[in-house]
Design an enzyme around this catalytic site. Structure first.
Site, PDB file in Angstrom:
ATOM      1  CG  ASN A  95      -1.677   1.135   1.410  1.00  0.00           C
ATOM      2  OD1 ASN A  95      -1.812   2.099   0.660  1.00  0.00           O
ATOM      3  ND2 ASN A  95      -2.389   1.041   2.476  1.00  0.00           N
TER       4      ASN A  95
ATOM      5  NE  ARG B 130      -5.998   2.043   0.266  1.00  0.00           N
ATOM      6  CZ  ARG B 130      -6.199   2.594   1.167  1.00  0.00           C
ATOM      7  NH1 ARG B 130      -5.405   2.482   2.144  1.00  0.00           N
ATOM      8  NH2 ARG B 130      -7.062   3.129   1.535  1.00  0.00           N
TER       9      ARG B 130
ATOM     10  CG  HIS C  79     -11.469   5.145   3.023  1.00  0.00           C
ATOM     11  ND1 HIS C  79     -12.037   6.420   3.585  1.00  0.00           N
ATOM     12  CD2 HIS C  79     -10.426   5.341   3.226  1.00  0.00           C
ATOM     13  CE1 HIS C  79     -10.966   7.396   3.948  1.00  0.00           C
ATOM     14  NE2 HIS C  79      -9.901   6.589   3.770  1.00  0.00           N
TER      15      HIS C  79
ATOM     16  NE  ARG D 184      -7.073  13.468   2.743  1.00  0.00           N
ATOM     17  CZ  ARG D 184      -7.284  11.978   2.486  1.00  0.00           C
ATOM     18  NH1 ARG D 184      -8.296  11.450   1.853  1.00  0.00           N
ATOM     19  NH2 ARG D 184      -6.506  11.213   3.059  1.00  0.00           N
TER      20      ARG D 184
ATOM     21  CD  GLU E 204      -7.924  -0.109   4.560  1.00  0.00           C
ATOM     22  OE1 GLU E 204      -7.251   0.517   5.505  1.00  0.00           O
ATOM     23  OE2 GLU E 204      -8.304   1.196   3.731  1.00  0.00           O
TER      24      GLU E 204
END
Ligand code: ADP
Length: 394
Positions: free
Chosen positions: A10, A95, A183, A243, A381
């Site tokens: 990732n 990913r 996500h 963000r 994940e």
């Protein structure tokens, strides 16, 4: 005996996370080790740990801003190969943030696929190039190795047009300017776990709150995504570590026109200088904010919780009700005060917390009289990527 292995990578803008899973014929995937290099571009630091969290190895490159990603990636790949005792690595799963309209499933990578994924860089300029870099490096080092791309957008391909589209002229929508949601690997993992944990809710209406450094929420109906808070890019929806989350697009026009900010400055503002850090001016790290006595830290937390409450309302409306609320990722899994504040604000919806269970991080944290089941479910994940990769090897 030699076992088979799958490496998972990732690769983000300032960190590369990796894990190695092994499996035998007909046996489950088993995590052997995991780790990461972070601080890329500043002072890179490598750590590898066992699944239980025991330190296996570490290394630092202090003050080496110029140790480039390629060098770090080569180091990582060599480290993994050297430590994969009795494991024959069969594939690498990656990913990849953006699959565009073309990829609603994980895919085996070849040169043509890499080229197709490169065309999506304009949709995720801060992430996609980093995601693709290790794919190219591994293809050069070991062209025979099977590589698989798993997309953060793919899980949301089931969203209906009303949830997916913006009110833009249709030519732009057709050209791919619509919500994708992100996500997805985390939500897919939760959607697969939920039937084991809470079969009744899993068949119903569920909101999953993935609250990490990046934060979003997803509405699941019968385990399928029908809406999420993130949009065309991963800057929409909830406020995050740095963000903005949802912002009136008029603000961007104002910054460009009246403040004469250039594009790079606006991009930095939206992605790196706002969110919890922007409001608090202290930190993007929720742990730091929770510990702080500063009013601005409290304001940042209040804002975060308020936005979650508003978006839960919106997603519950899209679902026409709510059977379960699931918290996951760094903040969702570990920040009991944040979960408590969110649940407190959702009593009108029938959400009632069991404070003691919440304090112990669950797994079930609703009070017995709650209309809505509330869970803490750690996401995974990496396991999702390894699972997809293994499925594509068959
Ligand atoms: P990423 O999106 O980078 O994978 P994580 O899912 O690891 O991020 O989440 C990082 C966030 O989780 C940070 O804001 C961090 O402060 C927060 N976090 C982790 N542990 C705790 C904790 N025990 N209490 C409060 N916040 C925590």
């Amino acid at each position: 005996m030699m076992r088979k292995g799958i490496g998972v990578i990732n690769c983000g803008s300032s960190s590369i996370k990796f894990s190695l899973f092994s499996y035998g014929d007909g046996t489950d995937l088993q995590l052997l080790f995991k780790g990461q290099v972070d601080g890329i571009g500043m002072a890179p630091r490598f750590v590898a740990k066992t699944p239980e969290g025991t330190l296996l190895d570490q290394r630092e490159w202090p003050d080496h801003q110029d140790v480039d990603r390629r060098t770090l990636l080569d180091f990582l790949i060599r480290w993994v190969s050297n430590h994969a005792e009795n494991v024959n690595i069969q594939a690498a799963g990656h990913r990849v943030v953006h699959g565009g309209d073309a990829f609603s499933q994980p895919v085996r990578i070849d040169q043509a696929i890499v080229e197709q994924l490169e065309t999506l860089i304009p949709l995720a300029p801060l992430h996609q190039p980093h995601n693709l870099a290790p794919i190219r490096t591994i293809a050069k080092l070991n062209p025979q190795l099977l590589q698989v791309a798993c997309f953060d957008t793919a899980f949301h391909a089931t969203n209906p047009p009303v949830a997916r589209n913006f009110a833009l002229p249709r030519a732009l929508t057709a050209a791919g300017v619509h919500r994708y949601g992100f996500h997805g690997l985390s939500y897919e993992y939760i959607a697969r776990r939920l039937p084991e944990i809470d079969p009744k809710s899993a068949r119903g209406r569920v909101i999953v709150a993935h609250l990490g450094n990046g934060a979003s929420m997803c509405a699941l109906h019968h385990g399928r995504s029908i809406a999420s808070t993130m949009g065309f890019t991963a800057v929409d929806g909830l406020p995050m570590g740095t963000r903005t989350g949802s912002l009136d697009p008029g603000v961007v026009l104002y910054l460009l026109r009246q403040r004469e900010m250039d594009l790079d400055a606006v991009e930095r503002l939206l992605y790196n200088e706002s969110g919890l850090l922007g409001i608090s001016q202290i930190s993007n790290d929720m742990r730091v904010l929770i510990e702080s006595d500063d009013m601005r830290a409290k304001e940042a937390i209040d804002f975060f919780v308020y936005r979650i409450r508003r978006e839960v309302g919106a997603l519950a409306a899209a679902l026409e009700g709510l059977d379960a609320l699931v918290f996951t990722a760094g903040i969702g899994e570990h920040a009991a005060p944040i979960r408590a504040a969110v649940c407190q604000s959702l009593q009108w919806l029938g959400v009632h917390l069991d404070p003691e269970a919440n304090h112990k991080d669950g797994p079930r944290i609703n009070a017995p009289h709650s209309d809505v089941a509330v869970w803490v479910v750690p996401t995974n994940e990496e396991l999702m990527i390894a699972t997809h990769t293994r499925d594509l090897m068959k």
